[in-house]
Motif scaffolding. Structure first.
Motif, PDB file in Angstrom:
ATOM      1  N   ARG A 191       9.681   0.732  -7.074  1.00  0.00           N
ATOM      2  CA  ARG A 191       9.966   1.365  -8.371  1.00  0.00           C
ATOM      3  C   ARG A 191       9.311   0.624  -9.540  1.00  0.00           C
ATOM      4  O   ARG A 191       8.740   1.244 -10.427  1.00  0.00           O
ATOM      5  CB  ARG A 191      11.482   1.447  -8.599  1.00  0.00           C
ATOM      6  N   GLU A 192       9.376  -0.686  -9.527  1.00  0.00           N
ATOM      7  CA  GLU A 192       8.803  -1.456 -10.637  1.00  0.00           C
ATOM      8  C   GLU A 192       7.286  -1.262 -10.700  1.00  0.00           C
ATOM      9  O   GLU A 192       6.718  -1.040 -11.775  1.00  0.00           O
ATOM     10  CB  GLU A 192       9.136  -2.936 -10.471  1.00  0.00           C
ATOM     11  N   ALA A 193       6.623  -1.328  -9.550  1.00  0.00           N
ATOM     12  CA  ALA A 193       5.173  -1.128  -9.523  1.00  0.00           C
ATOM     13  C   ALA A 193       4.809   0.298  -9.896  1.00  0.00           C
ATOM     14  O   ALA A 193       3.795   0.540 -10.565  1.00  0.00           O
ATOM     15  CB  ALA A 193       4.628  -1.476  -8.136  1.00  0.00           C
ATOM     16  N   ASP A 194       5.645   1.244  -9.474  1.00  0.00           N
ATOM     17  CA  ASP A 194       5.391   2.644  -9.809  1.00  0.00           C
ATOM     18  C   ASP A 194       5.442   2.863 -11.314  1.00  0.00           C
ATOM     19  O   ASP A 194       4.568   3.518 -11.901  1.00  0.00           O
ATOM     20  CB  ASP A 194       6.416   3.531  -9.109  1.00  0.00           C
ATOM     21  N   GLU A 195       6.456   2.313 -11.976  1.00  0.00           N
ATOM     22  CA  GLU A 195       6.562   2.480 -13.426  1.00  0.00           C
ATOM     23  C   GLU A 195       5.401   1.781 -14.135  1.00  0.00           C
ATOM     24  O   GLU A 195       4.897   2.277 -15.151  1.00  0.00           O
ATOM     25  CB  GLU A 195       7.908   1.957 -13.921  1.00  0.00           C
ATOM     26  N   ARG A 196       4.962   0.658 -13.586  1.00  0.00           N
ATOM     27  CA  ARG A 196       3.789  -0.012 -14.155  1.00  0.00           C
ATOM     28  C   ARG A 196       2.558   0.886 -14.034  1.00  0.00           C
ATOM     29  O   ARG A 196       1.746   0.971 -14.956  1.00  0.00           O
ATOM     30  CB  ARG A 196       3.557  -1.343 -13.439  1.00  0.00           C
ATOM     31  N   HIS A 197       2.458   1.575 -12.912  1.00  0.00           N
ATOM     32  CA  HIS A 197       1.324   2.492 -12.714  1.00  0.00           C
ATOM     33  C   HIS A 197       1.347   3.622 -13.738  1.00  0.00           C
ATOM     34  O   HIS A 197       0.314   4.001 -14.297  1.00  0.00           O
ATOM     35  CB  HIS A 197       1.346   3.027 -11.270  1.00  0.00           C
ATOM     36  N   TRP A 198       2.537   4.150 -14.011  1.00  0.00           N
ATOM     37  CA  TRP A 198       2.620   5.230 -14.995  1.00  0.00           C
ATOM     38  C   TRP A 198       2.210   4.756 -16.386  1.00  0.00           C
ATOM     39  O   TRP A 198       1.511   5.468 -17.114  1.00  0.00           O
ATOM     40  CB  TRP A 198       4.045   5.797 -15.038  1.00  0.00           C
ATOM     41  N   ARG A 199       2.630   3.559 -16.756  1.00  0.00           N
ATOM     42  CA  ARG A 199       2.237   3.028 -18.066  1.00  0.00           C
ATOM     43  C   ARG A 199       0.722   2.870 -18.156  1.00  0.00           C
ATOM     44  O   ARG A 199       0.101   3.230 -19.172  1.00  0.00           O
ATOM     45  CB  ARG A 199       2.940   1.686 -18.324  1.00  0.00           C
ATOM     46  N   ALA A 200       0.131   2.333 -17.112  1.00  0.00           N
ATOM     47  CA  ALA A 200      -1.320   2.116 -17.116  1.00  0.00           C
ATOM     48  C   ALA A 200      -2.082   3.436 -17.133  1.00  0.00           C
ATOM     49  O   ALA A 200      -3.078   3.582 -17.863  1.00  0.00           O
ATOM     50  CB  ALA A 200      -1.718   1.286 -15.891  1.00  0.00           C
ATOM     51  N   LEU A 201      -1.625   4.399 -16.329  1.00  0.00           N
ATOM     52  CA  LEU A 201      -2.312   5.684 -16.264  1.00  0.00           C
ATOM     53  C   LEU A 201      -2.245   6.418 -17.596  1.00  0.00           C
ATOM     54  O   LEU A 201      -3.269   6.900 -18.107  1.00  0.00           O
ATOM     55  CB  LEU A 201      -1.703   6.533 -15.162  1.00  0.00           C
ATOM     56  N   HIS A 245       0.853  -1.185   0.000  1.00  0.00           N
ATOM     57  CA  HIS A 245       0.000   0.000   0.000  1.00  0.00           C
ATOM     58  C   HIS A 245       0.894   1.241   0.000  1.00  0.00           C
ATOM     59  O   HIS A 245       1.748   1.404   0.868  1.00  0.00           O
ATOM     60  CB  HIS A 245      -0.890  -0.002   1.250  1.00  0.00           C
ATOM     61  N   GLY A 246       0.710   2.104  -1.009  1.00  0.00           N
ATOM     62  CA  GLY A 246       1.552   3.296  -1.125  1.00  0.00           C
ATOM     63  C   GLY A 246       2.695   3.138  -2.104  1.00  0.00           C
ATOM     64  O   GLY A 246       3.630   3.945  -2.117  1.00  0.00           O
ATOM     65  N   PHE A 247       2.629   2.130  -2.988  1.00  0.00           N
ATOM     66  CA  PHE A 247       3.782   1.781  -3.826  1.00  0.00           C
ATOM     67  C   PHE A 247       4.228   2.860  -4.799  1.00  0.00           C
ATOM     68  O   PHE A 247       5.340   2.798  -5.317  1.00  0.00           O
ATOM     69  CB  PHE A 247       3.537   0.454  -4.557  1.00  0.00           C
ATOM     70  N   THR A 248       3.408   3.862  -5.076  1.00  0.00           N
ATOM     71  CA  THR A 248       3.819   4.924  -6.006  1.00  0.00           C
ATOM     72  C   THR A 248       4.535   6.083  -5.318  1.00  0.00           C
ATOM     73  O   THR A 248       5.017   6.991  -6.003  1.00  0.00           O
ATOM     74  CB  THR A 248       2.601   5.506  -6.749  1.00  0.00           C
ATOM     75  N   GLN A 249       4.584   6.079  -4.006  1.00  0.00           N
ATOM     76  CA  GLN A 249       5.056   7.250  -3.267  1.00  0.00           C
ATOM     77  C   GLN A 249       6.529   7.118  -2.896  1.00  0.00           C
ATOM     78  O   GLN A 249       6.899   6.478  -1.920  1.00  0.00           O
ATOM     79  CB  GLN A 249       4.194   7.455  -2.027  1.00  0.00           C
ATOM     80  N   ALA A 250       7.392   7.767  -3.688  1.00  0.00           N
ATOM     81  CA  ALA A 250       8.836   7.577  -3.571  1.00  0.00           C
ATOM     82  C   ALA A 250       9.422   8.168  -2.300  1.00  0.00           C
ATOM     83  O   ALA A 250      10.575   7.869  -1.959  1.00  0.00           O
ATOM     84  CB  ALA A 250       9.531   8.175  -4.790  1.00  0.00           C
ATOM     85  N   ASP A 251       8.672   8.998  -1.605  1.00  0.00           N
ATOM     86  CA  ASP A 251       9.182   9.571  -0.356  1.00  0.00           C
ATOM     87  C   ASP A 251       8.684   8.808   0.868  1.00  0.00           C
ATOM     88  O   ASP A 251       8.697   9.324   1.980  1.00  0.00           O
ATOM     89  CB  ASP A 251       8.814  11.048  -0.244  1.00  0.00           C
ATOM     90  N   THR A 252       8.250   7.545   0.654  1.00  0.00           N
ATOM     91  CA  THR A 252       7.787   6.714   1.762  1.00  0.00           C
ATOM     92  C   THR A 252       8.480   5.363   1.745  1.00  0.00           C
ATOM     93  O   THR A 252       9.064   4.955   0.729  1.00  0.00           O
ATOM     94  CB  THR A 252       6.268   6.478   1.704  1.00  0.00           C
ATOM     95  N   ASP A 253       8.354   4.632   2.855  1.00  0.00           N
ATOM     96  CA  ASP A 253       8.974   3.325   2.955  1.00  0.00           C
ATOM     97  C   ASP A 253       8.260   2.267   2.124  1.00  0.00           C
ATOM     98  O   ASP A 253       8.757   1.156   1.964  1.00  0.00           O
ATOM     99  CB  ASP A 253       9.022   2.880   4.421  1.00  0.00           C
ATOM    100  N   ALA A 254       7.077   2.607   1.579  1.00  0.00           N
ATOM    101  CA  ALA A 254       6.298   1.640   0.793  1.00  0.00           C
ATOM    102  C   ALA A 254       6.645   1.653  -0.698  1.00  0.00           C
ATOM    103  O   ALA A 254       6.114   0.847  -1.465  1.00  0.00           O
ATOM    104  CB  ALA A 254       4.803   1.929   0.964  1.00  0.00           C
TER     105      ALA A 254
END
Length: 251
Positions: free
Chosen positions: A233-243, A221-230
Protein backbone atom coordinates in the motif's frame (compact mmCIF):
# COMPACT_ATOMS: atom_id res chain seq x y z
CA UNK A 1 -12.07 14.15 -7.31
CA UNK A 2 -14.24 14.16 -10.41
CA UNK A 3 -17.14 11.78 -11.12
CA UNK A 4 -16.13 9.16 -13.65
CA UNK A 5 -17.92 7.52 -16.55
CA UNK A 6 -16.61 4.23 -17.92
CA UNK A 7 -17.40 1.96 -20.82
CA UNK A 8 -16.12 -1.09 -22.66
CA UNK A 9 -15.28 -0.56 -26.31
CA UNK A 10 -13.48 -2.04 -29.30
CA UNK A 11 -10.49 -0.69 -31.21
CA UNK A 12 -9.77 -1.76 -34.77
CA UNK A 13 -6.12 -2.60 -35.33
CA UNK A 14 -4.16 -3.85 -38.33
CA UNK A 15 -4.60 -7.40 -37.03
CA UNK A 16 -8.14 -7.44 -35.71
CA UNK A 17 -10.22 -5.88 -32.95
CA UNK A 18 -8.93 -5.17 -29.45
CA UNK A 19 -11.41 -4.99 -26.61
CA UNK A 20 -10.64 -2.13 -24.24
CA UNK A 21 -11.82 -0.17 -21.21
CA UNK A 22 -12.28 3.59 -21.25
CA UNK A 23 -12.64 5.83 -18.19
CA UNK A 24 -13.08 9.62 -18.28
CA UNK A 25 -14.64 12.47 -16.29
CA UNK A 26 -18.41 12.16 -16.41
CA UNK A 27 -18.98 15.69 -17.71
CA UNK A 28 -17.85 14.52 -21.17
CA UNK A 29 -15.42 17.39 -21.70
CA UNK A 30 -12.16 16.51 -23.50
CA UNK A 31 -9.27 15.75 -21.17
CA UNK A 32 -5.63 14.84 -21.79
CA UNK A 33 -5.36 11.26 -22.97
CA UNK A 34 -3.52 8.48 -21.13
CA UNK A 35 -2.77 5.11 -22.69
CA UNK A 36 -2.65 2.60 -19.83
CA UNK A 37 -0.81 -0.69 -20.37
CA UNK A 38 -1.76 -3.73 -18.32
CA UNK A 39 0.46 -6.16 -16.48
CA UNK A 40 0.62 -9.82 -17.53
CA UNK A 41 -2.48 -10.67 -15.51
CA UNK A 42 -4.58 -8.70 -17.96
CA UNK A 43 -7.51 -6.33 -18.07
CA UNK A 44 -9.52 -7.15 -14.95
CA UNK A 45 -11.49 -5.36 -12.20
CA UNK A 46 -8.41 -4.05 -10.39
CA UNK A 47 -7.00 -2.43 -13.54
CA UNK A 48 -10.39 -0.90 -14.23
CA UNK A 49 -10.38 0.63 -10.74
CA UNK A 50 -6.90 2.04 -11.37
CA UNK A 51 -8.11 3.59 -14.63
CA UNK A 52 -11.10 5.06 -12.80
CA UNK A 53 -8.84 6.66 -10.21
CA UNK A 54 -6.68 8.19 -12.93
CA UNK A 55 -9.77 9.45 -14.77
CA UNK A 56 -11.06 11.02 -11.55
CA UNK A 57 -7.88 13.08 -11.49
CA UNK A 58 -8.89 14.63 -14.81
CA UNK A 59 -7.73 12.33 -17.61
CA UNK A 60 -9.25 10.23 -20.37
CA UNK A 61 -7.79 6.77 -19.82
CA UNK A 62 -7.70 3.96 -22.39
CA UNK A 63 -6.81 0.43 -21.23
CA UNK A 64 -6.57 -2.02 -24.15
CA UNK A 65 -6.46 -5.79 -23.87
CA UNK A 66 -3.02 -6.17 -25.43
CA UNK A 67 -3.52 -9.94 -25.78
CA UNK A 68 -6.60 -9.51 -27.99
CA UNK A 69 -5.18 -11.76 -30.71
CA UNK A 70 -5.67 -14.68 -28.34
CA UNK A 71 -9.20 -13.71 -27.32
CA UNK A 72 -11.25 -11.19 -25.43
CA UNK A 73 -10.49 -10.51 -21.80
CA UNK A 74 -10.03 -12.50 -19.65
CA UNK A 75 -7.61 -14.26 -21.96
CA UNK A 76 -6.46 -16.42 -19.04
CA UNK A 77 -8.88 -17.16 -16.21
CA UNK A 78 -7.40 -16.11 -12.87
CA UNK A 79 -8.70 -16.10 -9.29
CA UNK A 80 -9.95 -12.89 -7.69
CA UNK A 81 -6.79 -12.84 -5.54
CA UNK A 82 -3.69 -13.79 -7.51
CA UNK A 83 -0.93 -15.66 -5.69
CA UNK A 84 1.44 -17.62 -7.96
CA UNK A 85 2.94 -19.36 -4.92
CA UNK A 86 -0.46 -20.88 -4.20
CA UNK A 87 -0.99 -21.86 -7.84
CA UNK A 88 2.23 -22.38 -9.83
CA UNK A 89 0.21 -23.08 -12.97
CA UNK A 90 -0.61 -19.38 -13.30
CA UNK A 91 2.70 -18.58 -14.98
CA UNK A 92 2.67 -21.81 -16.95
CA UNK A 93 -0.49 -20.47 -18.58
CA UNK A 94 0.62 -16.83 -18.80
CA UNK A 95 4.15 -17.35 -20.11
CA UNK A 96 3.22 -18.23 -23.72
CA UNK A 97 0.64 -15.43 -23.77
CA UNK A 98 3.20 -12.80 -22.77
CA UNK A 99 5.78 -14.21 -25.19
CA UNK A 100 3.31 -13.93 -28.08
CA UNK A 101 3.46 -10.11 -27.98
CA UNK A 102 6.52 -9.27 -30.07
CA UNK A 103 8.13 -5.82 -30.42
CA UNK A 104 6.69 -5.44 -33.94
CA UNK A 105 3.17 -6.25 -32.74
CA UNK A 106 3.52 -3.85 -29.80
CA UNK A 107 4.49 -1.01 -32.12
CA UNK A 108 1.70 -1.78 -34.59
CA UNK A 109 -0.93 -1.93 -31.87
CA UNK A 110 0.35 1.23 -30.16
CA UNK A 111 -0.30 3.13 -33.37
CA UNK A 112 -3.93 2.01 -33.32
CA UNK A 113 -4.41 2.87 -29.65
CA UNK A 114 -2.87 6.32 -30.07
CA UNK A 115 -4.95 6.96 -33.17
CA UNK A 116 -8.09 6.06 -31.25
CA UNK A 117 -7.24 8.67 -28.63
CA UNK A 118 -6.41 11.23 -31.33
CA UNK A 119 -9.83 10.67 -32.91
CA UNK A 120 -11.83 10.64 -29.68
CA UNK A 121 -13.80 13.77 -28.72
CA UNK A 122 -13.13 12.82 -25.10
CA UNK A 123 -9.38 13.43 -25.48
CA UNK A 124 -7.80 16.82 -25.98
CA UNK A 125 -5.73 17.54 -29.07
CA UNK A 126 -1.99 17.12 -28.75
CA UNK A 127 0.37 14.64 -27.10
CA UNK A 128 -0.68 12.01 -24.60
CA UNK A 129 0.88 10.14 -21.70
CA UNK A 130 1.56 6.42 -21.44
CA UNK A 131 1.81 4.41 -18.24
CA UNK A 132 2.35 0.70 -17.70
CA UNK A 133 2.92 -1.98 -15.09
CA UNK A 134 5.20 -5.03 -15.02
CA UNK A 135 5.37 -6.13 -18.67
CA UNK A 136 3.40 -2.97 -19.50
CA UNK A 137 6.47 -0.89 -18.61
CA UNK A 138 8.24 -2.44 -21.61
CA UNK A 139 5.31 -1.49 -23.81
CA UNK A 140 5.57 2.06 -22.48
CA UNK A 141 9.20 2.33 -23.61
CA UNK A 142 8.50 0.88 -27.06
CA UNK A 143 5.52 3.20 -27.57
CA UNK A 144 7.44 6.31 -26.47
CA UNK A 145 10.31 5.43 -28.83
CA UNK A 146 8.08 4.60 -31.81
CA UNK A 147 5.80 7.65 -31.49
CA UNK A 148 7.88 10.51 -30.05
CA UNK A 149 5.59 13.11 -31.61
CA UNK A 150 2.58 11.68 -29.78
CA UNK A 151 3.96 10.81 -26.33
CA UNK A 152 4.82 13.67 -23.96
CA UNK A 153 5.14 11.62 -20.77
CA UNK A 154 5.84 7.98 -20.06
CA UNK A 155 5.80 6.11 -16.77
CA UNK A 156 6.53 2.53 -15.80
CA UNK A 157 6.25 0.72 -12.49
CA UNK A 158 7.85 -2.54 -11.33
CA UNK A 159 8.85 -3.22 -14.92
CA UNK A 160 10.92 -6.24 -15.86
CA UNK A 161 13.33 -6.84 -18.71
CA UNK A 162 13.81 -3.16 -19.45
CA UNK A 163 17.51 -3.41 -20.33
CA UNK A 164 18.48 -6.94 -21.31
CA UNK A 165 21.31 -8.19 -23.52
CA UNK A 166 18.87 -8.95 -26.33
CA UNK A 167 19.20 -6.99 -29.60
CA UNK A 168 15.56 -5.91 -29.23
CA UNK A 169 15.80 -4.79 -25.59
CA UNK A 170 13.43 -1.86 -24.85
CA UNK A 171 16.20 0.40 -23.53
CA UNK A 172 17.82 0.53 -26.97
CA UNK A 173 15.01 2.81 -28.15
CA UNK A 174 16.13 5.57 -25.77
CA UNK A 175 17.67 7.78 -28.52
CA UNK A 176 14.21 8.11 -30.14
CA UNK A 177 12.37 9.13 -26.97
CA UNK A 178 11.42 12.78 -26.48
CA UNK A 179 8.94 12.26 -23.61
CA UNK A 180 9.76 12.86 -19.97
CA UNK A 181 10.06 9.53 -18.16
CA UNK A 182 9.40 8.32 -14.63
CA UNK A 183 10.17 4.73 -13.64
CA UNK A 184 9.56 3.30 -10.18
CA UNK A 185 11.43 0.01 -9.76
CA UNK A 186 10.65 -2.77 -7.32
CA UNK A 187 13.35 -3.59 -4.80
CA UNK A 188 15.30 -6.83 -5.26
CA UNK A 189 13.37 -7.66 -8.45
CA UNK A 190 14.64 -10.75 -10.26
CA UNK A 191 13.13 -9.44 -13.50
CA UNK A 192 15.11 -6.19 -13.20
CA UNK A 193 18.43 -6.84 -11.40
CA UNK A 194 20.79 -3.98 -10.46
CA UNK A 195 22.85 -4.34 -13.63
CA UNK A 196 19.74 -3.78 -15.75
CA UNK A 197 18.75 -0.74 -13.70
CA UNK A 198 22.23 0.70 -14.24
CA UNK A 199 22.16 -0.08 -17.98
CA UNK A 200 18.69 1.45 -18.28
CA UNK A 201 19.64 4.71 -16.59
CA UNK A 202 22.87 4.95 -18.55
CA UNK A 203 20.98 4.58 -21.83
CA UNK A 204 18.49 7.30 -20.87
CA UNK A 205 21.22 9.66 -19.69
CA UNK A 206 23.39 9.18 -22.78
CA UNK A 207 20.36 9.76 -25.01
CA UNK A 208 19.52 13.00 -23.19
CA UNK A 209 16.11 11.74 -22.07
CA UNK A 210 14.56 13.69 -19.20
CA UNK A 211 13.95 11.02 -16.61
CA UNK A 212 13.62 10.05 -12.98
CA UNK A 213 14.26 6.46 -11.91
CA UNK A 214 13.73 5.36 -8.33
CA UNK A 215 13.92 2.06 -6.50
CA UNK A 216 11.10 1.61 -3.97
CA UNK A 217 12.78 0.05 -0.91
CA UNK A 218 11.21 -3.19 0.23
CA UNK A 219 8.56 -3.15 -2.50
CA UNK A 220 8.13 -6.38 -4.46
CA UNK A 221 7.59 -6.84 -8.18
CA UNK A 222 3.89 -6.05 -8.68
CA UNK A 223 3.60 -3.64 -5.73
CA UNK A 224 0.77 -1.59 -7.28
CA UNK A 225 -1.55 -4.55 -7.85
CA UNK A 226 -3.96 -4.79 -4.92
CA UNK A 227 -5.45 -8.09 -6.09
CA UNK A 228 -2.10 -9.89 -5.81
CA UNK A 229 0.15 -11.13 -3.03
CA UNK A 230 2.80 -8.56 -4.05
CA UNK A 231 0.72 -5.51 -3.13
CA UNK A 232 2.36 -2.82 -0.99
CA UNK A 233 0.00 0.00 0.00
CA UNK A 234 2.73 2.50 0.87
CA UNK A 235 4.61 1.89 -2.38
CA UNK A 236 1.36 2.03 -4.32
CA UNK A 237 0.45 5.45 -2.92
CA UNK A 238 3.97 6.64 -3.70
CA UNK A 239 3.45 5.48 -7.28
CA UNK A 240 0.23 7.46 -7.55
CA UNK A 241 1.93 10.63 -6.31
CA UNK A 242 4.77 10.22 -8.79
CA UNK A 243 2.48 9.40 -11.72
CA UNK A 244 0.10 12.29 -11.15
CA UNK A 245 2.99 14.69 -10.63
CA UNK A 246 4.45 13.64 -13.99
CA UNK A 247 1.12 13.97 -15.80
CA UNK A 248 0.25 17.32 -14.22
CA UNK A 249 3.67 18.65 -15.19
CA UNK A 250 3.75 17.41 -18.78
CA UNK A 251 0.13 17.45 -19.95
Amino acid sequence: MTDVQATDLEITTEDGVADAYLAHPADGRPRPGVLFYQDAYGLRPHLRSMADRLAAAGYTVLVPNVFYRLGRTPVVELPEFIDPAADPTIWERLGPVVASLTPDLIKRDAGAYLQWLADSPLATDGPVAVTGYCMGARLVLRTAAAFPDRVAAAAGFHGGGLATDEPTSPHLGAPDITAELYFGHADNDRSLPPEQIERFEKALTEAGVRHTCEVYPGARHGFTQADTDAYDREADERHWRALLDLLNRTL
